[in-house]
Design a protein around this motif. Structure first.
Motif, PDB file in Angstrom:
ATOM      1  N   LEU A  28       0.607  -0.922  -0.044  1.00 19.24           N
ATOM      2  CA  LEU A  28       0.001  -0.052  -0.015  1.00 19.24           C
ATOM      3  C   LEU A  28       0.523   1.199   0.023  1.00 19.24           C
ATOM      4  N   GLU A  29       0.380   2.215  -0.819  1.00 18.89           N
ATOM      5  CA  GLU A  29       1.561   3.146  -0.950  1.00 18.89           C
ATOM      6  C   GLU A  29       0.893   4.875  -0.099  1.00 18.89           C
ATOM      7  N   GLY A  30       1.515   5.082   0.653  1.00 19.74           N
ATOM      8  CA  GLY A  30       0.879   6.383   1.092  1.00 19.74           C
ATOM      9  C   GLY A  30       2.000   6.180   2.526  1.00 19.74           C
ATOM     10  N   GLN A  31       1.246   8.056   3.330  1.00 18.91           N
ATOM     11  CA  GLN A  31       2.148   8.240   4.430  1.00 18.91           C
ATOM     12  C   GLN A  31       1.676   7.084   5.890  1.00 18.91           C
ATOM     13  N   GLU A  32       3.178   6.704   6.136  1.00 19.34           N
ATOM     14  CA  GLU A  32       3.021   6.145   7.153  1.00 19.34           C
ATOM     15  C   GLU A  32       2.904   6.829   8.649  1.00 19.34           C
ATOM     16  N   LEU A  33       2.665   6.389   9.348  1.00 20.09           N
ATOM     17  CA  LEU A  33       2.261   6.988  10.818  1.00 20.09           C
ATOM     18  C   LEU A  33       2.898   6.071  11.736  1.00 20.09           C
ATOM     19  N   ASN A  34       3.976   6.645  12.868  1.00 17.30           N
ATOM     20  CA  ASN A  34       4.592   5.749  14.199  1.00 17.30           C
ATOM     21  C   ASN A  34       3.421   6.491  14.809  1.00 17.30           C
ATOM     22  N   ILE A  35       2.371   5.888  15.795  1.00 17.53           N
ATOM     23  CA  ILE A  35       1.821   5.781  17.104  1.00 17.53           C
ATOM     24  C   ILE A  35       2.521   5.645  17.999  1.00 17.53           C
ATOM     25  N   VAL A  36       2.290   6.069  18.968  1.00 24.17           N
ATOM     26  CA  VAL A  36       2.680   5.398  20.175  1.00 24.17           C
ATOM     27  C   VAL A  36       1.896   6.070  21.445  1.00 24.17           C
ATOM     28  N   ILE A  37       1.549   4.321  22.379  1.00 24.60           N
ATOM     29  CA  ILE A  37       0.596   4.802  23.197  1.00 24.60           C
ATOM     30  C   ILE A  37       1.109   4.289  24.610  1.00 24.60           C
ATOM     31  N   PHE A  38       0.520   4.515  26.022  1.00 23.99           N
ATOM     32  CA  PHE A  38       0.529   4.244  27.205  1.00 23.99           C
ATOM     33  C   PHE A  38      -0.757   4.264  27.392  1.00 23.99           C
ATOM     34  N   VAL A  39      -0.700   1.972  27.731  1.00 27.34           N
ATOM     35  CA  VAL A  39      -2.719   1.604  27.859  1.00 27.34           C
ATOM     36  C   VAL A  39      -2.314   1.628  29.200  1.00 27.34           C
ATOM     37  N   GLN A  40      -2.586   1.840  30.177  1.00 28.65           N
ATOM     38  CA  GLN A  40      -3.088   1.526  31.880  1.00 28.65           C
ATOM     39  C   GLN A  40      -4.768   1.557  32.499  1.00 28.65           C
ATOM     40  N   ASN A  41      -4.888   0.530  32.686  1.00 30.95           N
ATOM     41  CA  ASN A  41      -6.079  -0.103  33.380  1.00 30.95           C
ATOM     42  C   ASN A  41      -7.273  -0.467  31.983  1.00 30.95           C
ATOM     43  N   ASN A  42      -6.678  -0.450  30.361  1.00 31.65           N
ATOM     44  CA  ASN A  42      -7.654  -0.978  29.504  1.00 31.65           C
ATOM     45  C   ASN A  42      -7.603   0.783  28.855  1.00 31.65           C
ATOM     46  N   ARG A  43      -7.590   1.303  29.435  1.00 29.22           N
ATOM     47  CA  ARG A  43      -7.145   2.847  29.109  1.00 29.22           C
ATOM     48  C   ARG A  43      -6.164   3.292  28.428  1.00 29.22           C
ATOM     49  N   ILE A  44      -6.843   3.981  27.104  1.00 30.29           N
ATOM     50  CA  ILE A  44      -5.306   4.885  26.093  1.00 30.29           C
ATOM     51  C   ILE A  44      -4.816   5.952  27.151  1.00 30.29           C
ATOM     52  N   GLU A  45      -4.454   6.334  27.527  1.00 29.47           N
ATOM     53  CA  GLU A  45      -4.180   7.772  28.635  1.00 29.47           C
ATOM     54  C   GLU A  45      -2.578   8.604  27.921  1.00 29.47           C
ATOM     55  N   LEU A  46      -2.009   8.325  26.671  1.00 30.95           N
ATOM     56  CA  LEU A  46      -1.234   9.048  25.953  1.00 30.95           C
ATOM     57  C   LEU A  46      -1.161   8.537  24.460  1.00 30.95           C
ATOM     58  N   LEU A  47      -1.121   9.376  24.371  1.00 30.92           N
ATOM     59  CA  LEU A  47      -1.033   8.955  22.483  1.00 30.92           C
ATOM     60  C   LEU A  47      -0.050   9.769  21.418  1.00 30.92           C
ATOM     61  N   THR A  48       1.018   8.938  21.293  1.00 32.37           N
ATOM     62  CA  THR A  48       1.446  10.051  20.086  1.00 32.37           C
ATOM     63  C   THR A  48       1.959  10.252  18.965  1.00 32.37           C
ATOM     64  N   ILE A  49       1.464  10.557  17.641  1.00 34.27           N
ATOM     65  CA  ILE A  49       1.634  10.352  15.986  1.00 34.27           C
ATOM     66  C   ILE A  49       2.272  11.072  15.576  1.00 34.27           C
ATOM     67  N   SER A  50       2.929  10.794  14.964  1.00 35.77           N
ATOM     68  CA  SER A  50       4.415  11.635  14.163  1.00 35.77           C
ATOM     69  C   SER A  50       4.545  10.297  12.422  1.00 35.77           C
ATOM     70  N   ASP A  51       5.107  11.282  11.706  1.00 29.77           N
ATOM     71  CA  ASP A  51       5.134  10.555  10.085  1.00 29.77           C
ATOM     72  C   ASP A  51       6.558   9.507  10.229  1.00 29.77           C
ATOM     73  N   ARG A  52       6.361   9.254   9.518  1.00 35.61           N
ATOM     74  CA  ARG A  52       7.506   7.873   9.164  1.00 35.61           C
ATOM     75  C   ARG A  52       8.084   8.052   7.453  1.00 35.61           C
ATOM     76  N   GLU A  53       9.143   8.572   8.152  1.00 34.96           N
ATOM     77  CA  GLU A  53       9.601   9.038   6.338  1.00 34.96           C
ATOM     78  C   GLU A  53      10.773   8.029   5.904  1.00 34.96           C
ATOM     79  N   ARG A  54      10.469   7.640   4.699  1.00 34.41           N
ATOM     80  CA  ARG A  54      11.650   6.785   4.029  1.00 34.41           C
ATOM     81  C   ARG A  54      11.942   7.189   2.673  1.00 34.41           C
ATOM     82  N   HIS A  55      12.833   6.262   1.979  1.00 33.66           N
ATOM     83  CA  HIS A  55      13.108   7.340   0.886  1.00 33.66           C
ATOM     84  C   HIS A  55      11.893   6.046  -0.550  1.00 33.66           C
TER      85      HIS A  55
END
Length: 410
Positions: free
Chosen positions: A182-209
């Protein structure tokens, strides 16, 4: 003082070993490499393979550990799960470990939970391929490896056999996944989960050649240039499906998602602190240290984000890697490095350092996998354009003199 067993003592595990020690804990580490660089930072070390779960459990039981943990690599996950279940300690979920060890299993779980992803098929060495069912280009990869090991993109049938042979070579299970590209924008997501709940989430672009060194990230950009409140909520909803599918109630989760034609597709997911300096992106973007969060989860501590130590938060973060082609560096042993201190003094520069372990000898290698990246520059601030310009200015001050006669093509 609690006793923590950290499975793995490589260069990228030093941060966790040091952090656990700084938090006042007794740190036991295990690694098959007798020269593992993390050993010198631990309270005690043991030469045991990270996949030898029986020996690791024996060690954990003898030492009466209070916690077991790991980071970045997925190799120790099965051992950590085995120890945590045997000793009734927090650890990764069974479903998450299965998914990390077998991409086919991950896709099967996601299909059941209606988590969108590329179409795929699993091939063993005994299977024949029905070429009529294939639509090129395709992604070929071992079912049980990460970090671009054995990964290839193929554009036509004539390239398939070589790519399959390479993937089978790197698969311990001798299974290969043939996946829709699939051709598109790759996104790196990092999440911190506690007690079945997402408490922190970041979305960043992952760039490659676009064509070379397939799969290797050359830069990370936070926030994503596609960021919107609508995209955030859509990704958060998708991540809630992911953690439910993998039965993750507490942990650090690293989904890699592709944005194509306003649709989201899950490419990979790991229940682990990500490598490639993604934990630095998270720390600078949220103010929280993933390593500290992971250690506290391993110790079964309830985490109140308002009370935990928080670092300075930046609106924009940019990480760029200096590499051999398609990057600007020549391959070979490094004879001299110039301009690094000047690069570190450029405004907005947070870090400028070697990505490889400098104590093992500096050599710029051909860029085949993520571990071949050589140097990185991290910049952060409130204006993304200034942050990116600062990164470029910093890089322009750095140069490496190499012995080209020592060049090794791998």
């Amino acid at each position: 003082m609690k006793k923590i067993l950290i499975v793995g003592a490589g260069y990228e595990q030093i941060d966790m070993i040091s952090k656990a020690f700084d938090m006042g804990h007794y740190v036991i580490v295990a690694d098959a490499d007798p020269l593992a660089p993390g050993f010198e930072y631990a309270s005690e070390s043991h030469i045991i393979s990270t996949t030898n779960k029986e020996e690791l459990l024996k060690l954990a039981s003898e030492k009466q550990i209070d916690a077991v943990s790991y980071m970045i690599t997925e190799t120790p996950m099965e051992s950590v799960l085995y120890i945590s279940k045997s000793l009734n300690l927090p650890g990764p979920s069974e479903e998450s470990v299965k998914a990390s060890q077998n991409k086919n299993e991950m896709r099967r779980m996601f299909e059941i939970s209606e988590v969108p992803g590329p179409t795929f098929q699993l091939i063993s060495e005994q299977d024949s391929i029905d070429y009529d069912k294939l639509t090129f280009p395709l992604v070929i990869k071992p079912s049980d490896k990460a970090g671009q090991i054995g990964l290839n993109r193929v554009y036509e049938p004539s390239q398939l056999s070589i790519a399959m042979e390479k993937a089978f070579k790197h698969s311990s299970k001798k299974e290969v996944v043939i996946e829709e590209y699939l051709e598109g924008q790759e996104l790196n997501i990092v999440i911190f989960v506690q007690n079945n709940r997402i408490e922190l989430l970041t979305i960043s672009d992952r760039e490659r050649h676009p064509t070379k060194s397939f799969g290797v990230a050359l830069s990370h950009r936070f926030p994503s240039k596609y960021y919107s409140d609508a995209l955030y909520h859509e990704i958060r909803s998708l991540c809630e499906k992911i953690i439910k599918s993998l039965n993750i109630s507490n942990g650090i989760v690293y989904p890699q998602i592709l944005l194509k034609d306003n649709c989201l597709y899950v490419i990979e997911v790991g229940e682990r602190i990500p490598g490639g300096k993604m934990k630095e992106v998270f720390k600078l973007a949220t103010g929280y240290d993933l390593v500290e969060l992971q250690l506290k989860l391993s110790l079964n501590e309830e985490i109140d984000l308002e009370k935990i130590n928080q670092f300075k938060v930046y609106k924009s973060v940019f990480i760029d890697f200096l590499t051999a082609k398609p990057g600007i560096l020549d391959t070979g042993k490094v004879l001299k490095a110039e301009g690094i201190e000047e690069a570190r003094n450029v405004p907005n520069v947070i870090e400028a350092n070697y990505f490889v372990n400098p104590n093992e000898g500096l050599e710029i290698r051909p860029l085949n996998t993520a571990s071949d990246r050589f140097f990185y520059v991290i910049t952060a601030g409130d204006n993304i354009n200034q942050v990116i310009e600062g990164n470029k200015e910093s890089q322009n001050k750095i140069s490496f003199v190499v012995d080209k006669s020592s060049e090794v093509n791998r």
